[in-house]
Design a protein around this motif. Structure first.
Motif, PDB file in Angstrom:
ATOM      1  N   UNK A  68      13.861  13.026   5.542  1.00 46.63           N
ATOM      2  CA  UNK A  68      13.311  14.149   4.894  1.00 46.63           C
ATOM      3  C   UNK A  68      11.923  14.663   5.492  1.00 46.63           C
ATOM      4  N   UNK A  69      11.152  13.588   6.051  1.00 44.52           N
ATOM      5  CA  UNK A  69       9.892  14.251   6.739  1.00 44.52           C
ATOM      6  C   UNK A  69      10.291  14.706   8.023  1.00 44.52           C
ATOM      7  N   UNK A  70      11.171  14.369   8.683  1.00 43.92           N
ATOM      8  CA  UNK A  70      11.805  14.919   9.981  1.00 43.92           C
ATOM      9  C   UNK A  70      12.337  16.261   9.770  1.00 43.92           C
ATOM     10  N   UNK A  71      13.079  16.402   8.586  1.00 43.30           N
ATOM     11  CA  UNK A  71      13.846  17.687   8.433  1.00 43.30           C
ATOM     12  C   UNK A  71      12.622  18.793   8.135  1.00 43.30           C
ATOM     13  N   UNK A  72      11.459  18.368   7.273  1.00 41.08           N
ATOM     14  CA  UNK A  72      10.536  19.358   6.656  1.00 41.08           C
ATOM     15  C   UNK A  72       9.591  19.666   7.813  1.00 41.08           C
ATOM     16  N   UNK A  73       9.597  18.804   8.804  1.00 42.79           N
ATOM     17  CA  UNK A  73       8.583  19.048  10.134  1.00 42.79           C
ATOM     18  C   UNK A  73       9.308  19.920  11.006  1.00 42.79           C
ATOM     19  N   UNK A  74      10.665  19.990  11.153  1.00 39.99           N
ATOM     20  CA  UNK A  74      11.475  20.863  11.873  1.00 39.99           C
ATOM     21  C   UNK A  74      11.305  22.266  11.370  1.00 39.99           C
ATOM     22  N   UNK A  75      11.400  22.149   9.969  1.00 40.16           N
ATOM     23  CA  UNK A  75      11.486  23.439   9.320  1.00 40.16           C
ATOM     24  C   UNK A  75      10.168  24.247   9.632  1.00 40.16           C
ATOM     25  N   UNK A  76       8.959  23.449   9.577  1.00 44.29           N
ATOM     26  CA  UNK A  76       7.679  24.090   9.834  1.00 44.29           C
ATOM     27  C   UNK A  76       7.687  24.584  11.219  1.00 44.29           C
ATOM     28  N   UNK A  77       8.037  23.895  12.320  1.00 45.53           N
ATOM     29  CA  UNK A  77       7.963  24.416  13.509  1.00 45.53           C
ATOM     30  C   UNK A  77       8.953  25.633  13.823  1.00 45.53           C
ATOM     31  N   UNK A  78      10.042  25.541  13.101  1.00 44.79           N
ATOM     32  CA  UNK A  78      10.882  26.819  13.230  1.00 44.79           C
ATOM     33  C   UNK A  78      10.170  28.221  12.365  1.00 44.79           C
ATOM     34  N   UNK A  79       9.593  27.953  11.173  1.00 44.62           N
ATOM     35  CA  UNK A  79       8.944  28.919  10.605  1.00 44.62           C
ATOM     36  C   UNK A  79       7.814  29.432  11.390  1.00 44.62           C
ATOM     37  N   UNK A  80       7.084  28.709  12.145  1.00 43.28           N
ATOM     38  CA  UNK A  80       6.123  29.016  12.808  1.00 43.28           C
ATOM     39  C   UNK A  80       6.471  30.082  14.135  1.00 43.28           C
ATOM     40  N   UNK A  81       7.653  29.834  14.357  1.00 42.75           N
ATOM     41  CA  UNK A  81       7.997  30.467  15.601  1.00 42.75           C
ATOM     42  C   UNK A  81       8.631  31.705  14.996  1.00 42.75           C
ATOM     43  N   UNK A  82       9.599  31.707  14.153  1.00 42.27           N
ATOM     44  CA  UNK A  82      10.616  32.720  13.848  1.00 42.27           C
ATOM     45  C   UNK A  82       9.761  33.647  12.631  1.00 42.27           C
ATOM     46  N   UNK A  83       8.579  33.130  12.008  1.00 44.43           N
ATOM     47  CA  UNK A  83       8.107  33.779  10.965  1.00 44.43           C
ATOM     48  C   UNK A  83       8.799  34.274   9.512  1.00 44.43           C
ATOM     49  N   UNK A  84       9.885  33.335   9.337  1.00 42.94           N
ATOM     50  CA  UNK A  84      10.985  33.486   8.291  1.00 42.94           C
ATOM     51  C   UNK A  84      11.264  32.141   7.920  1.00 42.94           C
ATOM     52  N   UNK A  85      11.351  31.961   6.503  1.00 41.74           N
ATOM     53  CA  UNK A  85      11.926  30.526   6.296  1.00 41.74           C
ATOM     54  C   UNK A  85      13.107  30.049   6.453  1.00 41.74           C
ATOM     55  N   UNK A  86      13.483  28.822   6.891  1.00 38.00           N
ATOM     56  CA  UNK A  86      14.508  28.297   7.538  1.00 38.00           C
ATOM     57  C   UNK A  86      14.838  26.673   6.874  1.00 38.00           C
ATOM     58  N   UNK A  87      16.100  26.984   6.219  1.00 34.72           N
ATOM     59  CA  UNK A  87      16.517  25.557   5.711  1.00 34.72           C
ATOM     60  C   UNK A  87      16.957  24.651   6.849  1.00 34.72           C
ATOM     61  N   UNK A  88      16.717  23.415   7.356  1.00 34.46           N
ATOM     62  CA  UNK A  88      17.227  22.423   8.208  1.00 34.46           C
ATOM     63  C   UNK A  88      18.134  21.716   7.606  1.00 34.46           C
ATOM     64  N   UNK A  89      19.344  21.490   7.910  1.00 30.28           N
ATOM     65  CA  UNK A  89      20.159  20.356   7.821  1.00 30.28           C
ATOM     66  C   UNK A  89      20.513  19.681   8.810  1.00 30.28           C
ATOM     67  N   UNK A  90      20.036  18.142   8.592  1.00 30.35           N
ATOM     68  CA  UNK A  90      20.105  17.109   9.684  1.00 30.35           C
ATOM     69  C   UNK A  90      21.629  16.534   9.583  1.00 30.35           C
ATOM     70  N   UNK A  91      22.211  16.449  10.855  1.00 31.56           N
ATOM     71  CA  UNK A  91      23.686  15.988  11.069  1.00 31.56           C
ATOM     72  C   UNK A  91      23.691  14.539  11.663  1.00 31.56           C
ATOM     73  N   UNK A  92      24.353  13.801  11.184  1.00 33.59           N
ATOM     74  CA  UNK A  92      24.707  12.487  11.804  1.00 33.59           C
ATOM     75  C   UNK A  92      25.012  12.744  13.275  1.00 33.59           C
ATOM     76  N   UNK A  93      24.792  11.587  14.113  1.00 30.65           N
ATOM     77  CA  UNK A  93      25.029  11.685  15.440  1.00 30.65           C
ATOM     78  C   UNK A  93      26.507  11.960  15.493  1.00 30.65           C
ATOM     79  N   UNK A  94      26.625  13.118  16.468  1.00 33.41           N
ATOM     80  CA  UNK A  94      28.232  13.324  16.570  1.00 33.41           C
ATOM     81  C   UNK A  94      28.762  14.214  15.569  1.00 33.41           C
ATOM     82  N   UNK A  95      28.046  14.581  14.817  1.00 38.79           N
ATOM     83  CA  UNK A  95      28.718  15.405  13.638  1.00 38.79           C
ATOM     84  C   UNK A  95      29.056  16.885  13.899  1.00 38.79           C
TER      85      UNK A  95
END
Length: 455
Positions: A413-440
């Protein structure tokens, strides 16, 4: 200076890193190393001839130019091309299948078409002369990548109406390579053929090359010891992060090229080993413009805009001022490799693939750039756009690397929120991130489809 044998794995890129460009072959040095005065004089000569040829042979263009008050006699300088109307996909679809052809079908040696997945397909034809230009352009760009005669080139593009497979096939043969026409699919067979047939060059989309790499690793195949030396990529953008990962894991040199069915197919531009994020345009065959995608007015050299192309030698189906909708920058500054033809930035975005999310412009390439800087995820991702409660909702599914996967919910969950923050900082819009298992995330055999717009 150290001597390099570019037939040996890794030597082409080592030669480029050492600046030993005189040891890297040029397919057509007389033209590829010509000065700008000669290039532009040839372009003008061909432009005048091509506009007259098109006006006289294609009723669609004759009517369009007459309505615009423009005649072939008005083309006296290269800048006069701006007086001609633009062309886009609409014209080729409205005249389907042969309404834009300038020659009899008796003179057409080959017909290709776009997939037509979003409507009527784009149909193009090639005369003998067109085929010769096409193979010449491909031979140039594969030599830029370090391919040499007698290389064994394995085709992982599908053959058929798609221009990519046949275009690369003809150009590699023209150079003197041995073709292995494997086609798309059956990944384990591709890996066996690389080993059994001594394949030195792989032609594929970058996403499928990555898939071949992963399957090989799962099978225990030693990519460092394989005969494979060069990857020729096309059909979809290849972001720097994905290219670097393929080069590292497969131990090959990767370059990609640019083209589109409407103006020829692959071969419009190609990447040399000196300028890894730009591609030399075959300027003796294509007159380029970069325009503001909204106004259609030219932008200053080096500024980003929409690429517009006018093929200067096409006989079967000439097009004038074709709007590619691809966004890029072009420079005429000298390249360390010695080639003098202008270089365009690799296309990462299109004016028509922009997503508008709650009034904010978002390009898939922006998301891709953020994800490639996150060490814990693979290059595989998917973007889902939906409408929820009357609002646009953007979800990014990204695949976790096996060595980064954890059973700890808190860590994931910490990884997911960190990626969401990186995306929002670039896109300037809220993004929901879903982490998918390897090969998913499903691997594509052809072009990878990253965006699922469900609105």
């Amino acid at each position: 200076m150290e001597t390099f044998d570019i037939r040996r794995k890794g030597d082409a890129i080592r030669a480029a890193q050492a600046g030993a460009y005189d040891q890297l072959p040029v397919f057509d040095p007389e033209m590829e190393l010509a000065d700008r005065e000669r290039i532009e004089a040839l372009q003008l000569e061909k432009l005048k001839r091509q506009v007259r040829y098109t006006y006289e042979r294609v009723p669609y263009y004759r009517d369009l130019m007459d309505a615009s008050g423009v005649s072939p006699d008005d083309i006296r300088e290269l800048e006069d091309i701006r007086s001609l109307p633009f062309t886009d996909k609409t014209a080729l679809r409205e005249t389907y299948p042969y309404g834009m052809f300038a020659v009899s079908l008796d003179d057409v040696r080959e017909i290709h078409a776009s997939s037509g997945t979003t409507g009527t397909p784009i149909v193009v034809g090639y005369t003998d002369a067109d085929m010769d230009v096409w193979s010449d352009c491909i031979a140039r760009l594969v030599q830029m990548a370090g391919v040499v005669p007698q290389d064994n080139a394995q085709m992982a593009f599908g053959y058929g109406m798609f221009t990519g497979g046949f275009g690369l096939h003809y150009g590699l043969q023209k150079l003197g390579c041995t073709m292995i026409p494997a086609g798309s699919g059956n990944t384990e067979r591709h890996i066996k053929m690389i080993e059994d047939y001594g394949t030195t060059v792989l032609i594929a989309t970058p996403s499928y090359a990555m898939h071949i790499c992963e399957v090989g690793e799962q099978l225990g195949y030693d990519w460092e010891a394989s005969p494979l030396r060069v990857g020729l990529f096309g059909g979809e953008p290849c972001p720097p992060g994905l290219k670097a990962e393929i080069e590292r894991r497969m131990h090959i040199v990767c370059t990609d090229n640019y083209g589109l069915t409407e103006v020829m197919g692959p071969g419009v531009s190609g990447e040399c080993l000196a300028s890894r994020n730009q591609q030399h345009i075959a300027e003796d065959h294509f007159l380029w413009e970069v325009v503001d995608p909204v106004t259609g007015e030219p932008v200053a050299e080096g500024e980003q805009g929409e690429l517009v192309l006018t093929p200067l030698d096409k006989q079967a189906i000439p097009v004038l001022r074709y709007r590619t909708h691809d966004l890029t920058r072009v420079t005429k500054e000298p390249c360390p490799c010695g080639r003098t033809h202008a270089r365009m930035d690799k296309v990462r975005a299109r004016s028509d693939d922009m997503l508008i999310i709650r009034g904010t412009n978002v390009f898939p390439s922006q998301i891709e750039d953020v994800l490639t800087k996150v060490d814990e995820v693979t290059p595989h991702y998917r973007i889902i756009v939906e409408t929820k409660d009357g609002m646009d909702a953007l979800t990014v599914q990204t695949e976790i690397r096996p060595d980064s996967f954890s059973d700890s919910f808190e860590e994931m969950d910490a990884m997911r929120r960190r990626i969401e923050e990186k995306l929002k900082g670039v896109l300037l819009v809220g993004v929901k991130v879903q982490l998918v298992e390897p090969g998913g995330i499903e691997r594509a055999l052809g072009k990878a489809k990253h965006v699922d717009d469900r609105r």
